[in-house]
Design a protein around this motif. Sequence first.
Motif, PDB file in Angstrom:
ATOM      1  N   ARG A 152      -6.508  -7.112   3.267  1.00 31.85           N
ATOM      2  CA  ARG A 152      -6.552  -5.694   3.611  1.00 31.85           C
ATOM      3  C   ARG A 152      -5.165  -5.062   3.744  1.00 31.85           C
ATOM      4  NH1 ARG A 152     -11.576  -4.108   4.556  1.00 31.85           N
ATOM      5  NH2 ARG A 152     -13.168  -5.662   5.051  1.00 31.85           N
ATOM      6  N   SER A 153      -4.153  -5.890   3.930  1.00 38.63           N
ATOM      7  CA  SER A 153      -2.794  -5.348   4.025  1.00 38.63           C
ATOM      8  C   SER A 153      -2.203  -5.027   2.652  1.00 38.63           C
ATOM      9  CB  SER A 153      -1.883  -6.346   4.744  1.00 38.63           C
ATOM     10  OG  SER A 153      -1.796  -7.567   4.024  1.00 38.63           O
ATOM     11  N   ALA A 154      -2.885  -5.437   1.572  1.00 37.22           N
ATOM     12  CA  ALA A 154      -2.370  -5.216   0.217  1.00 37.22           C
ATOM     13  C   ALA A 154      -2.701  -3.801  -0.238  1.00 37.22           C
ATOM     14  CB  ALA A 154      -2.943  -6.255  -0.745  1.00 37.22           C
ATOM     15  N   LEU A 155      -1.985  -2.820   0.325  1.00 38.62           N
ATOM     16  CA  LEU A 155      -2.234  -1.413  -0.008  1.00 38.62           C
ATOM     17  C   LEU A 155      -1.918  -1.129  -1.475  1.00 38.62           C
ATOM     18  CD1 LEU A 155      -3.093   1.340   1.040  1.00 38.62           C
ATOM     19  CD2 LEU A 155      -0.734   1.738   1.777  1.00 38.62           C
ATOM     20  N   GLY A 156      -0.911  -1.811  -2.008  1.00 40.64           N
ATOM     21  CA  GLY A 156      -0.567  -1.616  -3.415  1.00 40.64           C
ATOM     22  C   GLY A 156      -1.718  -1.962  -4.336  1.00 40.64           C
ATOM     23  N   ALA A 157      -2.469  -3.015  -4.004  1.00 40.01           N
ATOM     24  CA  ALA A 157      -3.604  -3.427  -4.837  1.00 40.01           C
ATOM     25  C   ALA A 157      -4.686  -2.351  -4.839  1.00 40.01           C
ATOM     26  CB  ALA A 157      -4.167  -4.753  -4.336  1.00 40.01           C
ATOM     27  N   ARG A 158      -4.860  -1.646  -3.728  1.00 39.74           N
ATOM     28  CA  ARG A 158      -5.868  -0.578  -3.677  1.00 39.74           C
ATOM     29  C   ARG A 158      -5.498   0.541  -4.649  1.00 39.74           C
ATOM     30  NH1 ARG A 158      -6.821   0.254   2.846  1.00 39.74           N
ATOM     31  NH2 ARG A 158      -6.879  -1.960   3.408  1.00 39.74           N
ATOM     32  N   TRP A 159      -4.245   0.918  -4.648  1.00 38.64           N
ATOM     33  CA  TRP A 159      -3.809   1.980  -5.546  1.00 38.64           C
ATOM     34  C   TRP A 159      -3.919   1.546  -7.008  1.00 38.64           C
ATOM     35  CZ3 TRP A 159      -2.720   7.037  -5.025  1.00 38.64           C
ATOM     36  CH2 TRP A 159      -2.592   7.541  -3.722  1.00 38.64           C
ATOM     37  N   LEU A 160      -3.618   0.301  -7.284  1.00 39.09           N
ATOM     38  CA  LEU A 160      -3.717  -0.184  -8.657  1.00 39.09           C
ATOM     39  C   LEU A 160      -5.177  -0.269  -9.109  1.00 39.09           C
ATOM     40  CD1 LEU A 160      -0.917  -2.872  -8.472  1.00 39.09           C
ATOM     41  CD2 LEU A 160      -0.899  -0.821  -9.887  1.00 39.09           C
ATOM     42  N   ALA A 161      -6.076  -0.634  -8.194  1.00 41.16           N
ATOM     43  CA  ALA A 161      -7.507  -0.612  -8.522  1.00 41.16           C
ATOM     44  C   ALA A 161      -7.948   0.811  -8.846  1.00 41.16           C
ATOM     45  CB  ALA A 161      -8.317  -1.177  -7.362  1.00 41.16           C
ATOM     46  N   PHE A 162      -7.473   1.777  -8.061  1.00 44.65           N
ATOM     47  CA  PHE A 162      -7.764   3.187  -8.310  1.00 44.65           C
ATOM     48  C   PHE A 162      -7.203   3.623  -9.663  1.00 44.65           C
ATOM     49  CE2 PHE A 162      -5.924   7.520  -7.989  1.00 44.65           C
ATOM     50  CZ  PHE A 162      -7.087   8.262  -7.934  1.00 44.65           C
TER      51      PHE A 162
END
Length: 402
Positions: A30-40
Motif C-alpha cells: 500500500r505504500s507503493a503510491l507510484g504503482a497506483r499512478w502507473l496502474a492508472f
Amino acid sequence: MSAAAFVLAINLLVAAIFATSFGVVAAYQRSALGARWLAFAYGLGVCNIALEFILPYQADHRPVSFAIFTVFLLALAGCVVGMAHHYRIAPPWRLLALAIAASLTLNLLILELPRGDLPRNLLYQAPYAAMQAIGVLVALKNPRKRALDLALLGLWALSGLHFLGKPFLAAWIGSGAAPQDYIGTTYAAFSQSVGAVLVVAIGLLMLLIILRDVMAEMTDRSETDALSSLLNRRGFESRGNEALCLIERSGVPGAMIVADLDYFKQINDGYGHAAGDGVIAAFARCLRDNCDQRAVVGRLGGEEFAAFIPGANLAAGKLYAEAVRSTFRDQPAHPAGPALPVTASFGVAQSRPGETLSELLRRADAALYEAKTKGRDRVCLAFSGTVHPLPAPEPGAVVKLS
C-alpha cells in the motif's frame, strides 16, 4: 484486420497486463503510491487504444480525435507522476498542468489542419515529446541511479525522440487522407509497432524497478529493530558477513565492538518498560551518531548491541567504544527515566584472517564479559585471546573516531 489493427490489439492487451500488474503491486504494497499512478496510466492506455478502434466509424472525427490525444497525454503524465512518487520526488504538478493545458489548446487549434502537413504533425507530436522530456527531468533528479534507473532514463529520452521522428515518417509514407483512414495505413502499422516495443520496454523496466525497491524495503523492515531503528540480529549478521568478506578480499582489518547496558533490569523494574525503551533508543542514537557510514550497527537482543567497523583496527575500535561510552554516560537523564547516569560496558576485538563473524563476535563478547566483571562502565580489548581493561578517559576529554 489490417496490420495496424492487429498491432493495436496487441498493444491493448499489453497495456491491460501492465495496468493489472501495477495494480496488484499497489494493492499488495500500500505504500507503493507510484504503482497506483502507473496502474492508472496504463489503464488510460487501454482506453486510448479502444478509442483508436472506434475512430474509423465516426462521421465527425473531431470529438474522438481530441479524446485520443487527451487520454494518451494524460497517460504519459500519469507515468511521470508515478515515477516521481516512486523515486520519492515531488511531482512537477505546475509544470505538468501547464504542459497539459497548452497541449490541449494547441491540439484544438490544429484539429482542422490537413493531415499531410508536416508543421501540423510536428505540433501534434510535440506535446508527447515534451511530456517525455519532463519524465527525463524527473528521472535525473533520482539521487540513486542504478543500472535499471539509467536504462529507464535512456528509454524515456528515446521515446521522446521517437515522437519527434513520427511526423517525418508520416510525411514520407503517408498517414491517410482522413483520421478515419489512419488504422489502415502502413504508417499506422509501423508507428504502433515501434510504440509497442517502447511501451513494453518502459513498462517492464518500471515494473522491475518498483519490484526491486519494494523487495528491498521489505528486506530492510525484516532486518530492522523497531525500537532502536538499528539492524536486528538477522540484519546485523547478514550485513556483517558481507562487510567481513569485503575486508578479507581487501586485506584490511575490521573492529568488532559489543556493548551491553549496565544494570538494565533494574531500570526496567524500577522505572518501567517505557523508561527502559527510552534508554535503549538513546543508546542506539549514541552508537549511530559516533560512527561513519561504513559501520554495521545492530541491536542483537535485549540490552546487547554490536557494531562492526570495516577497515578499522583495534585502536580505532577502542576510540569508537570510548566515544560512545562517554557520550552515553554524560547525556541528560530522561524525565521519566532513572535519575542517576546510565552506563554501558564494551568489548572490542580486531578481526583475524579467515575468522568468521560468529568467532569475532565471540572474542568481543569475552572482552565485554571481562568489562562487566571488572566493574562495568569501561572498555576491554581482546588481544590474542587475552582481554585488557582500559582506563576511563580524563574528564573533559573528547574522543572521536577518525
